[in-house]
Design a protein around this motif. Structure first.
Motif, PDB file in Angstrom:
ATOM      1  N   VAL A   1      -1.297   3.606 -12.208  1.00 30.23           N
ATOM      2  CA  VAL A   1       0.020   3.787 -11.596  1.00 30.23           C
ATOM      3  C   VAL A   1       1.003   2.870 -12.315  1.00 30.23           C
ATOM      4  CG1 VAL A   1      -0.890   4.494  -9.366  1.00 30.23           C
ATOM      5  CG2 VAL A   1      -0.434   2.086  -9.784  1.00 30.23           C
TER       6      VAL A   1
ATOM      7  N   GLN B   1       0.839  -1.210   0.000  1.00 30.31           N
ATOM      8  CA  GLN B   1       0.000   0.000   0.000  1.00 30.31           C
ATOM      9  C   GLN B   1       0.869   1.254   0.000  1.00 30.31           C
ATOM     10  OE1 GLN B   1      -2.772  -0.415   3.300  1.00 30.31           O
ATOM     11  NE2 GLN B   1      -4.271  -1.420   1.969  1.00 30.31           N
TER      12      GLN B   1
ATOM     13  N   SER C   1      -5.330   0.990  -1.149  1.00 32.34           N
ATOM     14  CA  SER C   1      -4.962   2.028  -0.189  1.00 32.34           C
ATOM     15  C   SER C   1      -6.031   3.117  -0.231  1.00 32.34           C
ATOM     16  CB  SER C   1      -3.597   2.608  -0.545  1.00 32.34           C
ATOM     17  OG  SER C   1      -3.681   3.253  -1.815  1.00 32.34           O
ATOM     18  N   PRO C   2      -6.113   3.949   0.803  1.00 33.92           N
ATOM     19  CA  PRO C   2      -7.105   5.040   0.778  1.00 33.92           C
ATOM     20  C   PRO C   2      -6.974   5.926  -0.458  1.00 33.92           C
ATOM     21  CG  PRO C   2      -6.209   4.786   2.979  1.00 33.92           C
ATOM     22  CD  PRO C   2      -5.412   3.883   2.097  1.00 33.92           C
ATOM     23  N   GLY C   3      -5.732   6.183  -0.890  1.00 35.87           N
ATOM     24  CA  GLY C   3      -5.533   7.032  -2.059  1.00 35.87           C
ATOM     25  C   GLY C   3      -6.120   6.419  -3.320  1.00 35.87           C
ATOM     26  N   LEU C   4      -5.912   5.105  -3.512  1.00 32.29           N
ATOM     27  CA  LEU C   4      -6.472   4.430  -4.685  1.00 32.29           C
ATOM     28  C   LEU C   4      -7.990   4.322  -4.581  1.00 32.29           C
ATOM     29  CD1 LEU C   4      -3.907   1.541  -5.271  1.00 32.29           C
ATOM     30  CD2 LEU C   4      -4.415   3.402  -6.856  1.00 32.29           C
TER      31      LEU C   4
ATOM     32  N   ASP D   1       0.792   4.102  -3.241  1.00 27.70           N
ATOM     33  CA  ASP D   1       0.515   5.538  -3.080  1.00 27.70           C
ATOM     34  C   ASP D   1       1.679   6.413  -3.515  1.00 27.70           C
ATOM     35  OD1 ASP D   1      -2.072   5.317  -2.218  1.00 27.70           O
ATOM     36  OD2 ASP D   1      -1.588   5.301  -0.088  1.00 27.70           O
ATOM     37  N   SER D   2       2.839   5.805  -3.785  1.00 24.25           N
ATOM     38  CA  SER D   2       3.999   6.613  -4.178  1.00 24.25           C
ATOM     39  C   SER D   2       4.379   6.422  -5.641  1.00 24.25           C
ATOM     40  CB  SER D   2       5.204   6.267  -3.290  1.00 24.25           C
ATOM     41  OG  SER D   2       5.691   4.965  -3.573  1.00 24.25           O
TER      42      SER D   2
ATOM     43  N   ALA E   1     -10.026   6.269  -3.258  1.00 24.84           N
ATOM     44  CA  ALA E   1     -10.683   7.556  -3.497  1.00 24.84           C
ATOM     45  C   ALA E   1     -10.933   7.819  -4.974  1.00 24.84           C
ATOM     46  CB  ALA E   1      -9.845   8.674  -2.895  1.00 24.84           C
ATOM     47  N   THR E   2     -10.184   7.129  -5.851  1.00 21.86           N
ATOM     48  CA  THR E   2     -10.359   7.354  -7.299  1.00 21.86           C
ATOM     49  C   THR E   2     -11.468   6.499  -7.896  1.00 21.86           C
ATOM     50  OG1 THR E   2      -8.796   5.605  -7.985  1.00 21.86           O
ATOM     51  CG2 THR E   2      -7.853   7.764  -7.436  1.00 21.86           C
TER      52      THR E   2
ATOM     53  N   LYS F   1       8.867   5.658  -2.021  1.00 20.98           N
ATOM     54  CA  LYS F   1       8.932   5.840  -0.572  1.00 20.98           C
ATOM     55  C   LYS F   1       9.819   4.792   0.078  1.00 20.98           C
ATOM     56  CE  LYS F   1       4.465   8.105   0.232  1.00 20.98           C
ATOM     57  NZ  LYS F   1       3.154   8.021   0.922  1.00 20.98           N
TER      58      LYS F   1
END
Length: 804
Positions: free
Chosen positions: A579, A565, A643-646, A569-570, A648-649, A586
């Motif tokens: 991605v 995760q 992950s939360p970032g993914l 996100d990175s 959200a899309t 990171k």
């Protein structure tokens, strides 16, 4: 199964109280007199006869705990805990209900019943032939000794499926070889009164047969594991008993959708690589099983390039890939990439390492489950420097005694042999004549793409083929393979150094490393290792141990939920909205991470007449919504939730599905039949020939045409070991469609195969000997290939229906 023997007092006839007291007193006096006589004569009663020794307390568990739906070949670990030093255990497969029909062994009457568990296990259990390995089930011979370090007995084996070899059971009347005696005749084996297994005479041949006992383990016939345990009891005496409480119900290798109807009018065609099978089946069942509706997905398991082309041409309604458009040969169809899970490319160790000892100080070979640490250079050398002679420069010498890799990893240090050369071969897995230690799935995919992308950047000096001559590496001799999409590109020449012995499909890969899975054969004495290039979800499913690799700061990072995760996100976002593998930045991020995307069309689904398919469109949106939402809780081990970032899309991307027009969908379908050259519509172009392969060869972007196709037939190429393997892979992937004339094609395929079998051995012999193939043979093979290609054009891609 637990055998309980109860002691019951016989029913006495009612008697007057005085008579009863007299009887008890007389009995007590008699016992005292007998004891006095024994004491005087020096005779004592043995303890074993006075009271049977009791079994010591212990616990028995399996991993996984629930074996009611285990698949054939799945790994299983049995652990016996709580026993004293010197304990050991052995396994045997039994039917779930152990027959109880034995006669106690004797030479003459009386014939008593034999009800002991040990006798029944010996009579009715074992002898199972496992259909996965086409050999004796490993579980029938698996043993374990107590570890001096943990105090546990650990037995690693795998779930078998199959039938036991039919056999006579002499002391079971129904399966005995004894004959029934004549009336009035005295019992004397082999002629006895209780025999009930007469000869059956075949009227045609006159052959005589008798019933033999056999049992089966499968979905409809559960079985049990008889664990024979020997250990010290509280008195320090060794006792042996059998625990058959563990049951398992094995199913076939294929992943089937359960609780649903079959494919229906509104079922979606879904292309995806085999690694997505478990997740896709779980999503499918979640949508259709509650109401026993038709399946939402008809899963087609194929390489990612083929799946992307099928989606672009409208043959499939959706496709799953881990690298966006990178492997697409054409991108005419407008699409939304919806993230549905996080996965990773891994190099996994499969083997046994004697890192422990038993209570007597003897080496204890245990299945390797730890995390080895590899640098980028070591990984690059491992799969570019050849699998032969790892004790010299094969595999870059990384498995030799004293190498940084071996010294860094105790699990490799402990793998030993009688000399240094053999120890290196054992660690590299090069102890066989037909397998040199490293394997993986063949065909274009995200796993080799992500791995090679990282190694090409992080280990440029090691990611280079050795100088062996053009017959091994062609124009890449002494050069970098670059970024590749197919593991076969690591052995591109006419001859092979066995960098990676790639196989078609997970089943073939699993069979290749079978010895390393169960630790059988001489090759695992003193430890053994094999290596699989695969994805994390597949490695977890089969119990393989992924290695840790360095992050940007050189710290070794294992593939875990957190490291995946963090990486996702990175990673950089590409032009296609996905991605990009190999771009994690990171610290603590696993560098080989990639995201699994479900690609769905922006324009609506249409039928052959360009009319919208409303119900099917609703099904598509439901699948995308579930896979990226509730379906995250259904992901198999190794497949990490978003992950939360993914996450959200997701809503915005799902909302765009089907928002285009019918006219645009119809136009796309026509354009996809004759797409522009690769790269003209946003498809990623290859950085070098390794990514796309030679024109028309393995790794070519599907849907593109080679220059030779436009200018006339190309000169026939001499067959190579790789082309022979490719022909085998092609034959395995063919399925005859159900249409008029299919029976004729079905008859033609064996004829073509017969011609191939008649000619390929000759060609292969010339190639293996390093001699030029005669012109007549080259021309003949070219004509055969052309005929086979024409026939293949009439066949369809192999689908799995509801299976993956």
């Amino acid at each position: 199964m637990r055998l309980v023997i109860e002691s019951r007092s016989p029913p006495y006839a009612r008697a007057p109280w005085g008579s009863f007291v007299f009887f008890v007193r007389a009995r007590q006096v008699g016992i005292l007199l007998i004891c006095g006589v024994l004491m005087v004569t020096g005779v004592s009663v043995p303890a074993a006869q006075a009271q049977a020794p009791s079994n010591p307390p212990y616990t028995l568990k399996t991993e996984p705990a629930d074996l009611s739906a285990a698949r054939n070949g799945d790994p299983v670990r049995l652990t016996v805990s709580g026993l004293a030093s010197g304990a050991q255990a052995s396994l045997k497969v039994c039917p779930a209900v152990l027959p109880d029909n034995l006669i106690k062994v004797a030479g003459k009457p009386p014939w008593n019943r034999e009800t002991s568990v040990s006798a029944r296990v010996n009579a009715y259990c074992g002898g199972l032939k496992d259909e996965f390995i086409a050999n004796a089930a490993h579980m029938d011979s698996a043993t374990g000794r107590r570890s001096s370090r943990t105090g546990d007995i650990v037995v690693d084996t795998q779930i078998p499926l199959g039938s036991s070899t039919p056999k006579p059971i002499i002391w079971d009347p129904l399966y005995t070889t004894f004959n029934k005696n004549a009336e009035g005749q005295a019992d004397k084996p082999p002629t006895v009164s209780w025999a009930a297994n007469p000869d059956v005479v075949d009227p045609a041949t006159g052959a005589k047969t008798r019933n033999k006992y056999s049992f089966r383990c499968d979905e409809n016939n559960p079985c049990s594991i008889a664990v024979t345990i020997t250990a010290k009891n509280a008195d320090g005496a060794f006792v042996t008993w059998i625990d058959s409480s563990i049951r398992f119900t094995p199913s076939q290798q294929e992943l089937g959708v359960k609780g649903c109807k079959g494919a229906g009018q509104h079922t979606l065609g879904a292309s995806m690589p085999e690694r997505l099978g478990r997740a896709a089946v779980a999503w499918n069942q979640a949508l259709c099983a509650p109401t026993q509706a038709e399946q939402s997905l008809n899963i087609v398991s194929e390489t990612e390039d083929a799946g992307l082309t099928a989606f672009d041409k409208g043959t499939s309604d959706l496709v799953v890939t881990g690298s966006g458009n990178a492997l697409a040969g054409q991108t005419v169809r407008d699409r939304q990439y919806i993230p549905v899970g996080i996965n990773a490319a891994v190099v996994a160790a499969v083997g046994w390492s004697p890192t422990d000892t038993d209570d007597n100080g003897n080496s204890l070979n245990a299945k390797f489950t730890g995390t080895l640490r590899f640098t980028h250079d070591e990984l690059a050398n491992m799969i570019t420097k050849g699998g032969q002679e790892p004790d010299l420069d094969g595999r870059g010498g990384i498995f030799r005694n004293g190498s940084p890799l071996v010294d860094r990893n105790p699990g490799l240090v402990s793998v030993t042999r009688e000399n240094e050369a053999n120890a290196a071969r054992a660690r590299a897995g090069a102890e066989s004549l037909d397998f040199f230690g490293v394997t993986g799935e063949s065909g274009p995919g995200t796993v080799p793409f992500a791995l090679s992308k990282v190694l090409a950047e992080a280990a440029p000096s090691a990611w280079v083929f050795p100088k062996k001559g053009s017959q091994y590496f062609g124009e890449l001799d002494g050069k970098s393979p670059g970024v590749i999409s197919d593991l076969n590109a690591l052995d591109p020449g006419a001859f092979s150094l066995h960098n990676v012995d790639a196989k078609t499909g997970q089943l073939a890969v699993r069979k290749t490393v079978q010895n390393g899975v169960v630790g059988t054969g001489f090759v695992c004495t003193g430890g053994c290792m094999s290596w699989v290039i695969t994805d994390l979800a597949t490695a977890r499913a089969y119990g393989w141990a992924p290695v840790a690799v360095p992050d940007g700061k050189g710290n070794f990072v294992a593939p875990t939920k957190e490291s995946l995760q963090l990486a996702a996100d990175s990673m950089r976002l590409g032009a296609d909205g996905t991605v990009q593998p190999g771009t994690a930045t990171k610290d603590g991020a696993y560098p080989l991470t990639f995201v699994e995307y479900l690609a769905a069309p922006v324009n609506p689904l249409i039928d052959a007449t360009c009319k919208p398919m409303t119900e099917k469109q609703a099904q598509l949106k439901a699948v995308a919504g579930l896979a990226s939402g509730y379906g995250q809780s259904l992901l198999p081990p190794g497949m990490t939730p978003l992950s939360p970032g993914l996450a959200a899309t997701v809503p915005a991307r799902v909302a765009k599905i089907g928002t285009g027009t019918v006219q645009e969908a119809c136009q796309e379908r026509e354009e996809a039949k004759n797409p522009p050259p690769a790269g003209g519509t946003g498809a990623t172009t290859a950085a070098n020939s390794s990514l796309t392969g030679p024109s028309g060869g393995t790794g070519s972007p599907a849907g593109t045409s080679s220059p030779a196709a436009a200018t006339g037939p190309a000169a026939a190429a001499a067959p190579t070991p790789e082309s022979v393997l490719a022909a085998k892979n092609l034959a395995e992937s063919i399925d005859i469609p159900k249409f008029a004339g299919a029976g004729v094609l079905g008859a033609l395929v064996p004829l073509v195969a017969l011609v191939i079998l008649a000619t390929l051995p000759s060609a292969t012999a010339y190639v293996a000997a390093g001699r030029p193939v005669p012109r007549w043979l080259v021309v003949a093979l070219a004509e055969i290939a052309a005929a086979f290609s024409m026939l293949f054009g009439l066949l369809r891609r192999k689908t799995a229906g509801g299976a993956a």
